[in-house]
Structure formats: structure tokens, C-alpha cells
Design a protein around this motif. Structure first.
Motif, PDB file in Angstrom:
ATOM      1  N   GLU A   1       0.827  -1.202   0.000  1.00  0.00           N
ATOM      2  CA  GLU A   1       0.000   0.000   0.000  1.00  0.00           C
ATOM      3  C   GLU A   1       0.866   1.258   0.000  1.00  0.00           C
ATOM      4  O   GLU A   1       0.582   2.224  -0.720  1.00  0.00           O
ATOM      5  CB  GLU A   1      -0.942  -0.010   1.211  1.00  0.00           C
ATOM      6  CG  GLU A   1      -1.997   1.069   1.124  1.00  0.00           C
ATOM      7  CD  GLU A   1      -3.054   0.917   2.201  1.00  0.00           C
ATOM      8  OE1 GLU A   1      -3.434   1.971   2.772  1.00  0.00           O
ATOM      9  OE2 GLU A   1      -3.498  -0.207   2.469  1.00  0.00           O
ATOM     10  N   ALA A   2       1.939   1.238   0.763  1.00  0.00           N
ATOM     11  CA  ALA A   2       2.843   2.395   0.795  1.00  0.00           C
ATOM     12  C   ALA A   2       3.483   2.613  -0.580  1.00  0.00           C
ATOM     13  O   ALA A   2       3.622   3.754  -1.031  1.00  0.00           O
ATOM     14  CB  ALA A   2       3.918   2.200   1.858  1.00  0.00           C
ATOM     15  N   GLU A   3       3.862   1.535  -1.246  1.00  0.00           N
ATOM     16  CA  GLU A   3       4.460   1.648  -2.585  1.00  0.00           C
ATOM     17  C   GLU A   3       3.432   2.155  -3.593  1.00  0.00           C
ATOM     18  O   GLU A   3       3.771   2.957  -4.475  1.00  0.00           O
ATOM     19  CB  GLU A   3       5.019   0.294  -3.036  1.00  0.00           C
ATOM     20  CG  GLU A   3       6.258  -0.125  -2.284  1.00  0.00           C
ATOM     21  CD  GLU A   3       6.644  -1.577  -2.518  1.00  0.00           C
ATOM     22  OE1 GLU A   3       7.845  -1.884  -2.395  1.00  0.00           O
ATOM     23  OE2 GLU A   3       5.751  -2.415  -2.811  1.00  0.00           O
ATOM     24  N   GLN A   4       2.193   1.714  -3.478  1.00  0.00           N
ATOM     25  CA  GLN A   4       1.139   2.182  -4.380  1.00  0.00           C
ATOM     26  C   GLN A   4       0.966   3.688  -4.294  1.00  0.00           C
ATOM     27  O   GLN A   4       0.898   4.381  -5.314  1.00  0.00           O
ATOM     28  CB  GLN A   4      -0.189   1.495  -4.059  1.00  0.00           C
ATOM     29  CG  GLN A   4      -0.234   0.028  -4.351  1.00  0.00           C
ATOM     30  CD  GLN A   4      -1.478  -0.626  -3.775  1.00  0.00           C
ATOM     31  OE1 GLN A   4      -2.507   0.026  -3.584  1.00  0.00           O
ATOM     32  NE2 GLN A   4      -1.390  -1.908  -3.477  1.00  0.00           N
ATOM     33  N   LEU A   5       0.890   4.187  -3.072  1.00  0.00           N
ATOM     34  CA  LEU A   5       0.728   5.624  -2.864  1.00  0.00           C
ATOM     35  C   LEU A   5       1.944   6.395  -3.376  1.00  0.00           C
ATOM     36  O   LEU A   5       1.805   7.427  -4.041  1.00  0.00           O
ATOM     37  CB  LEU A   5       0.492   5.923  -1.385  1.00  0.00           C
ATOM     38  CG  LEU A   5      -0.829   5.408  -0.808  1.00  0.00           C
ATOM     39  CD1 LEU A   5      -0.848   5.573   0.705  1.00  0.00           C
ATOM     40  CD2 LEU A   5      -2.007   6.097  -1.458  1.00  0.00           C
ATOM     41  N   ASP A   6       3.112   5.900  -3.064  1.00  0.00           N
ATOM     42  CA  ASP A   6       4.346   6.542  -3.516  1.00  0.00           C
ATOM     43  C   ASP A   6       4.416   6.548  -5.043  1.00  0.00           C
ATOM     44  O   ASP A   6       4.768   7.555  -5.653  1.00  0.00           O
ATOM     45  CB  ASP A   6       5.549   5.813  -2.914  1.00  0.00           C
ATOM     46  CG  ASP A   6       6.842   6.599  -3.025  1.00  0.00           C
ATOM     47  OD1 ASP A   6       6.812   7.848  -2.966  1.00  0.00           O
ATOM     48  OD2 ASP A   6       7.898   5.946  -3.159  1.00  0.00           O
ATOM     49  N   TYR A   7       4.053   5.434  -5.653  1.00  0.00           N
ATOM     50  CA  TYR A   7       4.099   5.298  -7.115  1.00  0.00           C
ATOM     51  C   TYR A   7       3.271   6.374  -7.804  1.00  0.00           C
ATOM     52  O   TYR A   7       3.768   7.089  -8.670  1.00  0.00           O
ATOM     53  CB  TYR A   7       3.609   3.902  -7.511  1.00  0.00           C
ATOM     54  CG  TYR A   7       3.472   3.689  -8.992  1.00  0.00           C
ATOM     55  CD1 TYR A   7       4.596   3.488  -9.788  1.00  0.00           C
ATOM     56  CD2 TYR A   7       2.225   3.678  -9.588  1.00  0.00           C
ATOM     57  CE1 TYR A   7       4.468   3.285 -11.156  1.00  0.00           C
ATOM     58  CE2 TYR A   7       2.096   3.476 -10.950  1.00  0.00           C
ATOM     59  CZ  TYR A   7       3.215   3.280 -11.733  1.00  0.00           C
ATOM     60  OH  TYR A   7       3.078   3.083 -13.078  1.00  0.00           O
ATOM     61  N   ILE A   8       2.014   6.514  -7.413  1.00  0.00           N
ATOM     62  CA  ILE A   8       1.149   7.481  -8.096  1.00  0.00           C
ATOM     63  C   ILE A   8       1.597   8.913  -7.816  1.00  0.00           C
ATOM     64  O   ILE A   8       1.544   9.773  -8.692  1.00  0.00           O
ATOM     65  CB  ILE A   8      -0.347   7.265  -7.768  1.00  0.00           C
ATOM     66  CG1 ILE A   8      -1.221   8.000  -8.778  1.00  0.00           C
ATOM     67  CG2 ILE A   8      -0.684   7.687  -6.353  1.00  0.00           C
ATOM     68  CD1 ILE A   8      -1.143   7.478 -10.182  1.00  0.00           C
ATOM     69  N   GLN A   9       2.097   9.175  -6.616  1.00  0.00           N
ATOM     70  CA  GLN A   9       2.572  10.516  -6.303  1.00  0.00           C
ATOM     71  C   GLN A   9       3.822  10.861  -7.111  1.00  0.00           C
ATOM     72  O   GLN A   9       3.940  11.967  -7.646  1.00  0.00           O
ATOM     73  CB  GLN A   9       2.840  10.653  -4.808  1.00  0.00           C
ATOM     74  CG  GLN A   9       1.570  10.658  -3.995  1.00  0.00           C
ATOM     75  CD  GLN A   9       1.811  10.608  -2.499  1.00  0.00           C
ATOM     76  OE1 GLN A   9       2.898  10.289  -2.041  1.00  0.00           O
ATOM     77  NE2 GLN A   9       0.782  10.928  -1.725  1.00  0.00           N
ATOM     78  N   VAL A  10       4.746   9.908  -7.220  1.00  0.00           N
ATOM     79  CA  VAL A  10       5.987  10.152  -7.971  1.00  0.00           C
ATOM     80  C   VAL A  10       5.685  10.269  -9.464  1.00  0.00           C
ATOM     81  O   VAL A  10       6.199  11.160 -10.142  1.00  0.00           O
ATOM     82  CB  VAL A  10       7.029   9.049  -7.692  1.00  0.00           C
ATOM     83  CG1 VAL A  10       8.236   9.190  -8.608  1.00  0.00           C
ATOM     84  CG2 VAL A  10       7.456   9.074  -6.238  1.00  0.00           C
ATOM     85  N   LEU A  11       4.854   9.382  -9.977  1.00  0.00           N
ATOM     86  CA  LEU A  11       4.481   9.425 -11.392  1.00  0.00           C
ATOM     87  C   LEU A  11       3.872  10.787 -11.739  1.00  0.00           C
ATOM     88  O   LEU A  11       4.232  11.407 -12.743  1.00  0.00           O
ATOM     89  CB  LEU A  11       3.487   8.296 -11.675  1.00  0.00           C
ATOM     90  CG  LEU A  11       3.289   7.858 -13.105  1.00  0.00           C
ATOM     91  CD1 LEU A  11       4.551   7.205 -13.655  1.00  0.00           C
ATOM     92  CD2 LEU A  11       2.128   6.878 -13.188  1.00  0.00           C
ATOM     93  N   THR A  12       2.975  11.255 -10.885  1.00  0.00           N
ATOM     94  CA  THR A  12       2.324  12.553 -11.094  1.00  0.00           C
ATOM     95  C   THR A  12       3.329  13.699 -11.021  1.00  0.00           C
ATOM     96  O   THR A  12       3.305  14.617 -11.849  1.00  0.00           O
ATOM     97  CB  THR A  12       1.205  12.758 -10.046  1.00  0.00           C
ATOM     98  OG1 THR A  12       0.278  11.682 -10.165  1.00  0.00           O
ATOM     99  CG2 THR A  12       0.494  14.079 -10.241  1.00  0.00           C
TER     100      THR A  12
END
Length: 161
Positions: free
Chosen positions: A69-80
Motif C-alpha cells: 500500500e505504501a508503494e502504491q501511494l508513492d508510485y502514483i505521487q511520484v508518477l504525477t
């Protein structure tokens, strides 16, 4: 071990290119553009296209559903964040995103910008492979590489301030 040809013409032998890059064993041209606890962003090492960013997980996983879950949140934030910087800093209007699970590397997303010269190869997803190969063969001169490095410097500043 696999042999991978880099955009600078050199070849490296690695088991997993993404692991080698995210661990620092291989330094991609231009270095790390942005990094978090879970992800590592860098210029694609095989194709010299300014603003072509690879966002790779630091953990060796293969598929999206393996992200915590932490990686999912980080992924979308970094991608954005990267996409915003591509648009605001480099003026990149359109980007193709690619992620596949049958890769020999681990989880990573390609952020492939679309430039006017690329439309000579078409406007669909099918045009991307010919564009990448053309960039590797024909847009790999010193001036092209300097342009890629200048764009990376600008992205790094935008992402880390």
C-alpha cells in the motif's frame, strides 16, 4: 546474465538491469533524476530521448499487484510529480506510459514523451518501438546527448526543489 546495450553504445552484463540501476551498480546517463524510499527515476539507458523517464521500484517485484500500500501511494505521487515536471519544465504535451509484467527486469514504468518528429512514425502505440529504435540509431550524436542531459538537469532541479 543478460547483455544490455546502453544508449551510449556500451554494453553491460547483468541479471536484472533495474536492480543494477536502483542499487547503484550501474549509473544511468544523467544519474538519478528523482528518488524516494520505494522508487528510483532515471533517464532510460537504452534510448536517448529527452525526458524519457523510467520509474522503477527499488524492490524486485514483477507486477503491479505486488506493490505494498505504501508503494502504491508513492508510485502514483511520484508518477504525477514527474509528469508535471515534464510538462512544466520541458514543455512535453503528451506522454505514453508503458508497464509490462513479462519483462526480464523488475517493475518499472516507461514515461515516453511524444515530440513532433515522432509523428513521422505514426500516432499510435505501434509507432513507439520504431521511434525508440530510430532514437538509438539516428539521434545518438553528441548534440543529441547534450540535449538529453540538459533536459535531465532541468527535470532533476524541478523534481528536487
Amino acid at each position: 546474465m543478460r547483455t544490455i546495450k546502453l544508449s551510449n553504445g556500451k554494453s553491460v552484463e547483468v541479471e536484472c538491469l533495474s536492480c543494477a540501476i536502483t542499487s547503484g551498480l550501474i549509473e544511468p546517463d544523467g544519474g538519478v533524476v528523482y528518488e524516494t524510499e520505494h522508487f528510483h527515476a532515471h533517464q532510460d539507458v537504452a534510448y536517448p530521448i529527452k525526458g524519457l523517464i523510467i520509474l522503477a521500484s527499488k524492490r524486485h517485484i514483477k507486477s503491479f499487484d505486488e506493490l505494498t500500500e505504501a508503494e502504491q501511494l508513492d508510485y502514483i505521487q511520484v508518477l504525477t510529480k514527474i509528469r508535471r515536471a515534464q510538462r512544466q519544465t520541458l514543455g512535453i504535451e503528451y506522454v505514453y506510459y508503458f508497464y509490462n509484467e513479462d519483462t526480464t527486469h523488475h517493475f518499472h514504468t516507461w514515461m515516453v514523451p511524444r515530440y513532433e518528429w515522432m509523428y513521422d512514425f505514426g500516432r499510435s502505440v505501434e509507432s513507439v518501438r520504431p521511434v525508440l529504435l530510430h532514437a538509438r540509431r539516428e539521434r545518438n550524436g553528441e548534440e543529441d546527448i547534450q540535449e538529453v542531459m540538459k533536459a535531465l538537469d532541468a527535470l532533476e532541479i524541478a523534481l528536487n526543489t
